[in-house]
Design a protein around this motif. Structure first.
Motif, PDB file in Angstrom:
ATOM      1  N   SER A 398      49.214 -17.844-105.307  1.00 48.80           N
ATOM      2  CA  SER A 398      48.204 -17.683-106.359  1.00 48.80           C
ATOM      3  C   SER A 398      46.793 -17.946-105.851  1.00 48.80           C
ATOM      4  CB  SER A 398      48.527 -18.607-107.529  1.00 48.80           C
ATOM      5  OG  SER A 398      49.781 -18.269-108.057  1.00 48.80           O
ATOM      6  N   ASP A 399      46.627 -18.949-104.984  1.00 50.18           N
ATOM      7  CA  ASP A 399      45.293 -19.244-104.445  1.00 50.18           C
ATOM      8  C   ASP A 399      44.743 -18.063-103.656  1.00 50.18           C
ATOM      9  OD1 ASP A 399      44.579 -21.829-105.317  1.00 50.18           O
ATOM     10  OD2 ASP A 399      46.137 -22.672-104.004  1.00 50.18           O
ATOM     11  N   ALA A 400      45.598 -17.537-102.793  1.00 49.51           N
ATOM     12  CA  ALA A 400      45.171 -16.398-101.975  1.00 49.51           C
ATOM     13  C   ALA A 400      44.897 -15.187-102.853  1.00 49.51           C
ATOM     14  CB  ALA A 400      46.234 -16.071-100.936  1.00 49.51           C
ATOM     15  N   ALA A 401      45.705 -15.013-103.900  1.00 47.09           N
ATOM     16  CA  ALA A 401      45.540 -13.857-104.783  1.00 47.09           C
ATOM     17  C   ALA A 401      44.185 -13.894-105.468  1.00 47.09           C
ATOM     18  CB  ALA A 401      46.667 -13.823-105.809  1.00 47.09           C
ATOM     19  N   VAL A 402      43.756 -15.093-105.904  1.00 47.08           N
ATOM     20  CA  VAL A 402      42.451 -15.208-106.560  1.00 47.08           C
ATOM     21  C   VAL A 402      41.348 -14.792-105.594  1.00 47.08           C
ATOM     22  CG1 VAL A 402      40.811 -16.837-107.548  1.00 47.08           C
ATOM     23  CG2 VAL A 402      43.225 -16.976-108.154  1.00 47.08           C
ATOM     24  N   LYS A 403      41.433 -15.284-104.375  1.00 43.99           N
ATOM     25  CA  LYS A 403      40.400 -14.943-103.377  1.00 43.99           C
ATOM     26  C   LYS A 403      40.398 -13.442-103.104  1.00 43.99           C
ATOM     27  CE  LYS A 403      40.062 -19.198-100.728  1.00 43.99           C
ATOM     28  NZ  LYS A 403      41.418 -19.773-100.571  1.00 43.99           N
ATOM     29  N   GLU A 404      41.606 -12.879-102.925  1.00 42.37           N
ATOM     30  CA  GLU A 404      41.723 -11.445-102.659  1.00 42.37           C
ATOM     31  C   GLU A 404      41.157 -10.627-103.815  1.00 42.37           C
ATOM     32  OE1 GLU A 404      43.214  -9.275-100.376  1.00 42.37           O
ATOM     33  OE2 GLU A 404      43.327 -10.859 -98.868  1.00 42.37           O
ATOM     34  N   LEU A 405      41.426 -11.103-105.053  1.00 41.50           N
ATOM     35  CA  LEU A 405      40.978 -10.361-106.225  1.00 41.50           C
ATOM     36  C   LEU A 405      39.459 -10.257-106.231  1.00 41.50           C
ATOM     37  CD1 LEU A 405      42.049  -9.039-108.854  1.00 41.50           C
ATOM     38  CD2 LEU A 405      41.550 -11.182-110.000  1.00 41.50           C
ATOM     39  N   VAL A 406      38.786 -11.367-105.977  1.00 45.18           N
ATOM     40  CA  VAL A 406      37.320 -11.363-105.950  1.00 45.18           C
ATOM     41  C   VAL A 406      36.821 -10.390-104.881  1.00 45.18           C
ATOM     42  CG1 VAL A 406      35.268 -12.749-105.565  1.00 45.18           C
ATOM     43  CG2 VAL A 406      37.235 -13.746-106.738  1.00 45.18           C
ATOM     44  N   ALA A 407      37.420 -10.491-103.688  1.00 52.24           N
ATOM     45  CA  ALA A 407      36.977  -9.640-102.573  1.00 52.24           C
ATOM     46  C   ALA A 407      37.265  -8.171-102.864  1.00 52.24           C
ATOM     47  CB  ALA A 407      37.670 -10.083-101.286  1.00 52.24           C
ATOM     48  N   ALA A 408      38.475  -7.899-103.390  1.00 60.22           N
ATOM     49  CA  ALA A 408      38.872  -6.515-103.608  1.00 60.22           C
ATOM     50  C   ALA A 408      38.007  -5.847-104.667  1.00 60.22           C
ATOM     51  CB  ALA A 408      40.343  -6.456-104.014  1.00 60.22           C
ATOM     52  N   VAL A 409      37.722  -6.583-105.751  1.00 57.65           N
ATOM     53  CA  VAL A 409      36.898  -5.997-106.804  1.00 57.65           C
ATOM     54  C   VAL A 409      35.470  -5.771-106.297  1.00 57.65           C
ATOM     55  CG1 VAL A 409      35.868  -6.444-109.068  1.00 57.65           C
ATOM     56  CG2 VAL A 409      38.291  -6.885-108.704  1.00 57.65           C
ATOM     57  N   ALA A 410      34.962  -6.738-105.538  1.00 57.87           N
ATOM     58  CA  ALA A 410      33.605  -6.583-105.003  1.00 57.87           C
ATOM     59  C   ALA A 410      33.528  -5.366-104.083  1.00 57.87           C
ATOM     60  CB  ALA A 410      33.200  -7.852-104.247  1.00 57.87           C
ATOM     61  N   ALA A 411      34.579  -5.167-103.276  1.00 58.23           N
ATOM     62  CA  ALA A 411      34.556  -4.047-102.326  1.00 58.23           C
ATOM     63  C   ALA A 411      34.658  -2.712-103.050  1.00 58.23           C
ATOM     64  CB  ALA A 411      35.697  -4.195-101.331  1.00 58.23           C
ATOM     65  N   ALA A 412      35.342  -2.713-104.194  1.00 62.99           N
ATOM     66  CA  ALA A 412      35.576  -1.435-104.877  1.00 62.99           C
ATOM     67  C   ALA A 412      34.466  -1.062-105.846  1.00 62.99           C
ATOM     68  CB  ALA A 412      36.916  -1.502-105.625  1.00 62.99           C
ATOM     69  N   LYS A 413      33.638  -2.037-106.209  1.00 57.69           N
ATOM     70  CA  LYS A 413      32.592  -1.771-107.197  1.00 57.69           C
ATOM     71  C   LYS A 413      31.577  -0.753-106.728  1.00 57.69           C
ATOM     72  CE  LYS A 413      31.663  -5.911-109.264  1.00 57.69           C
ATOM     73  NZ  LYS A 413      30.846  -6.947-109.887  1.00 57.69           N
TER      74      LYS A 413
END
Lengths: 413, 300
Positions: A398-413
């Motif tokens: 879950s910790d890694a998923a939160v970090k990935e989510l922030v990064a992934a959304v930022a990259a896709a925006k």
């Protein structure tokens, strides 16, 4: 050689354009399965009775991916269909390309602004102009429970996360699969919609509509992923890759306790001869009562020649006709896109869906579903899919998923 | 050429022109639709194309985005596993089968097509059939349980750590017969005199294969490698039919990555960048091969 080839093809397409009849609509859609095709037939007949011929252009494939690919080719060639079934941000994206039509003439006359919820208007209008006619509203935060299994487990539908977990434990003790689920990214994300929403309306809105990086990286988001991991422990070993309707069948047959799925699942239960309330129970995802995450099928209208505009407006008007909205949605399992349609023809789940929709629209808790392209554009949606499905399959904690989510959304925006 | 130049009669002129005329349309079509679109894709990878092609120049941004995506690394890693296993197992199995079939056995004419037929199927059919066969709920495991072997377990296709190997299994099943046919042709091409000479020198069968025949098959190995390598890099339909890229992203390959970014995620720029990388990968295999082929061709 080449020039002649080009000339001939230009000539040929010119011929094709002039050969088309005046009162005709060409409709690109992916409603090819039994129930969907039957629902669409209602519209087709209605238009034919008004003298508008319907030229069908079905492109099969669940979420319309193939249909959108076909559409790209038609638009690039400068010959778009009259109307195209489309979802959420795809409509906005097409509008940005400047290829969509204008339904203002019909919409103003019929007062669409007043009867169609504002959240839907955000997609059906672009730059203040009506460009699409919403057909229905599906909501995704539903739970479908096998009545017999529920009765055996105490008979009370869960209203909070803790009650849900208690119920799932009882299902497990009874020897059935607690959660019927298909491991496909969009299905994982559909559950995630409900889980995030159950942690608060504001939280959902900030995370999935505003895409606020702080909220996406918050402790609450970790809690959401923890809940996903908890739910993961209740699915059967053979879940990955299963289609959603097969998961519904597990609940229908009593092999599984419940399924988290949008209201299109109701069609599967009805087709199997089950009755809402008697054989199966429909509730909102525990903790999301009063809120609705929607996705809405719309017919997006393209810019067409003047000779075809009359038929296009005719079609738009027919779609928003309250009688059609009622008869179509009874067949399709969704609820009408306008809030002034009488609910008499609908079953209990349908009535509840309509009531919830009207309430949520009034209270401002009607929000676009991230999993179904109404929260954010396709690039962001799929970035969220990536993280959710990797976490659900145990690749990320879950910790890694939160970090990935922030990064992934930022990259896709 | 020289003859035609010295005697330029109309007839000769036509004769020379005809092949060019006949080939011209297909040549033009290939130039436009293959090489033209390769260039177009390369160009798109430097633009801000999202849903439709657009022409705003962004330089290398798409490439830096691409290489920052864990999804892309995943796809490359999977390609590494899939590609190397696929090529090695196919070559070994193909060679083994070819050597066995080459022992002047009876009914070779029946056996050979049996091994070759899977190649006639499309990867979609192979993928779907293997999906059912490997599915624990309906396939092999289920059948074994019904036959009474309750402890039997084979759930690779549902296991993210092993799913990529099921793709290898299905692909090997499909292609090894074809590789066998290539090797068989190679074996039949080996000069019998050499083998007889070796036998007279008292070499055992194993030594003959190891020291003489297999080294002579170098060109076949190279052709098999090139065919298999490009099949591996462009593998798309098999994965889509077999696992759909799942569980999670466990079986994503560059081709599935490219399709989803270009057509379903409205990130055509990144999709084009990944396609360009794939082209470079294939070119780095094919170009040296073509070069060496052409060089030996000229020498002979």
């Amino acid at each position: 050689m080449l020039r002649r080839l080009l000339l001939t093809s230009v000539f040929a397409s010119g011929l094709a354009l002039t050969a088309q009849a005046a009162d005709q609509v060409e409709v690109l859609h992916w409603w090819t399965s039994g129930g969907e095709a039957a629902a669409l037939d209602v519209l087709k007949k209605d238009l034919e009775s008004k003298g508008v011929t319907w030229q069908d252009m079905p492109v099969a494939g669940g979420g319309g991916e193939q249909a959108m690919t076909a559409l790209r080719a038609r638009v690039t060639a400068g010959n778009p269909p009259t109307a195209v079934q489309a979802l959420g941000f795809d409509i906005t994206d097409w509008a940005k390309q400047g290829v969509v039509g204008d339904l203002g003439a019909v919409a103003d006359k019929e007062g669409w602004d007043k009867v169609i919820p504002a959240a839907l208007q955000g997609f059906a209008k672009y730059d203040g102009k009506w460009i699409a006619a919403p057909v229905n509203v599906h909501s995704t935060n539903w739970v479908w429970i096998n009545k017999k299994a529920l009765d055996a487990a105490g008979g009370k539908a869960p209203e909070s996360w803790d009650e849900l977990v208690a119920l799932l434990d009882k299902f497990k003790a009874a020897g059935i699969t607690p959660v019927a689920h298909g491991g496909q990214p969009w299905q994982d994300a559909t559950i995630f919609d409900g889980v995030v929403l159950s942690l608060g309306n504001d939280f959902y809105k900030k995370a999935f509509i505003d895409l606020d990086p702080e909220t996406l990286g918050s402790a609450k988001m970790k809690e959401a992923f923890d809940r996903m991991a908890k739910l993961r422990s209740y699915v059967d070993a053979n879940f990955s890759g299963r289609d959603w309707n097969l998961a519904s069948a597990m609940v229908i047959e009593g092999k599984a306790g419940l399924q988290f799925m949008g209201d299109w699942a109701k069609g599967e239960f009805l087709k199997a001869g089950q009755k809402p309330g008697a054989d199966f129970v429909c509730i909102r995802f525990p903790g999301t009562q009063g809120s609705v995450t929607f996705n809405s099928d719309m017919f997006m209208m393209f810019k067409v020649g003047e000779d075809k505009q009359k038929a296009q407006l005719e079609m738009a008007s027919a779609i928003e006709n309250p009688t059609f909205q009622s008869s179509f949605n009874v067949v399709k399992g969704s609820v009408p896109a306008r809030t002034d349609v009488p609910d008499t023809a609908f079953d209990d789940c349908g009535k509840k869906g309509m009531k919830d929709l009207a309430e949520a629209a009034g209270a401002g808790t009607l929000m676009g579903s991230m999993a179904h392209g109404y929260g954010a554009p396709a690039a962001v949606k799929n970035a969220v899919y990536d993280v959710v499905t990797r976490h659900f399959n145990g690749e990320l904690d879950s910790d890694a998923a939160v970090k990935e989510l922030v990064a992934a959304v930022a990259a896709a925006k | 050429m020289a003859q035609a130049a010295t005697a330029p009669s109309t007839r000769n002129y036509l004769q020379e022109l005809l092949p060019r005329l006949v080939l011209a349309p297909s040549f033009a079509a290939v130039i436009i639709f293959v090489y033209g679109f390769i260039l177009f894709t390369g160009y798109l990878s430097f633009t801000d194309s999202k849903m439709l092609p657009s022409f705003g120049w962004v330089g290398l941004e798409n490439y830096s985005k691409l290489w920052a995506l864990p999804h892309w690394w995943r796809a490359l890693g999977n390609l590494g596993i899939f590609g190397s296993l696929y090529i090695v197992i196919c070559s070994v199995l193909g060679l083994g089968l070819a050597i066995l079939l080459d022992q002047k056995i009876r009914a070779e004419g029946v056996l050979r097509p049996i091994y070759l037929y899977p190649m006639a199927l499309s990867f979609i059919v192979t993928g779907t059939a293997w999906k059912w066969f490997l599915d624990p709920g309906i396939g092999l495991e289920h059948t074994m349980h019904q036959w009474g072997w309750e402890s039997f377990s084979f759930t690779w296709i549902k296991d993210r750590n092993f799913a990529i190997y099921t793709v290898v299994i299905a692909a090997v099943w499909q292609s090894s017969g074809f590789v066998m046919a290539m090797f068989l042709a190679g074996l039949r091409g080996v000069d019998n005199e050499i083998i007889k000479a070796a036998q007279m020198d008292g070499a055992s069968n194993i030594t003959i294969y190891r020291r003489i025949i297999i080294p002579m098959m170098r060109p076949v190995f190279l052709s098999a490698f090139v065919v298999l390598a490009h099949l591996a890099i462009k593998a798309y339909d098999l994965v889509i039919a077999l696992t759909g890229g799942g569980p999670g992203q466990a079986t994503e390959l560059p081709a599935t990555f490219m399709y989803s970014y270009t057509f379903t995620r409205n990130s055509m720029g990144i999709g084009a960048a990944s396609a360009t990388i794939m082209l470079i990968m294939i070119a780095s295999i094919i170009v040296p091969y073509l070069y060496s082929e052409l060089r030996t061709g000229r020498r002979s």
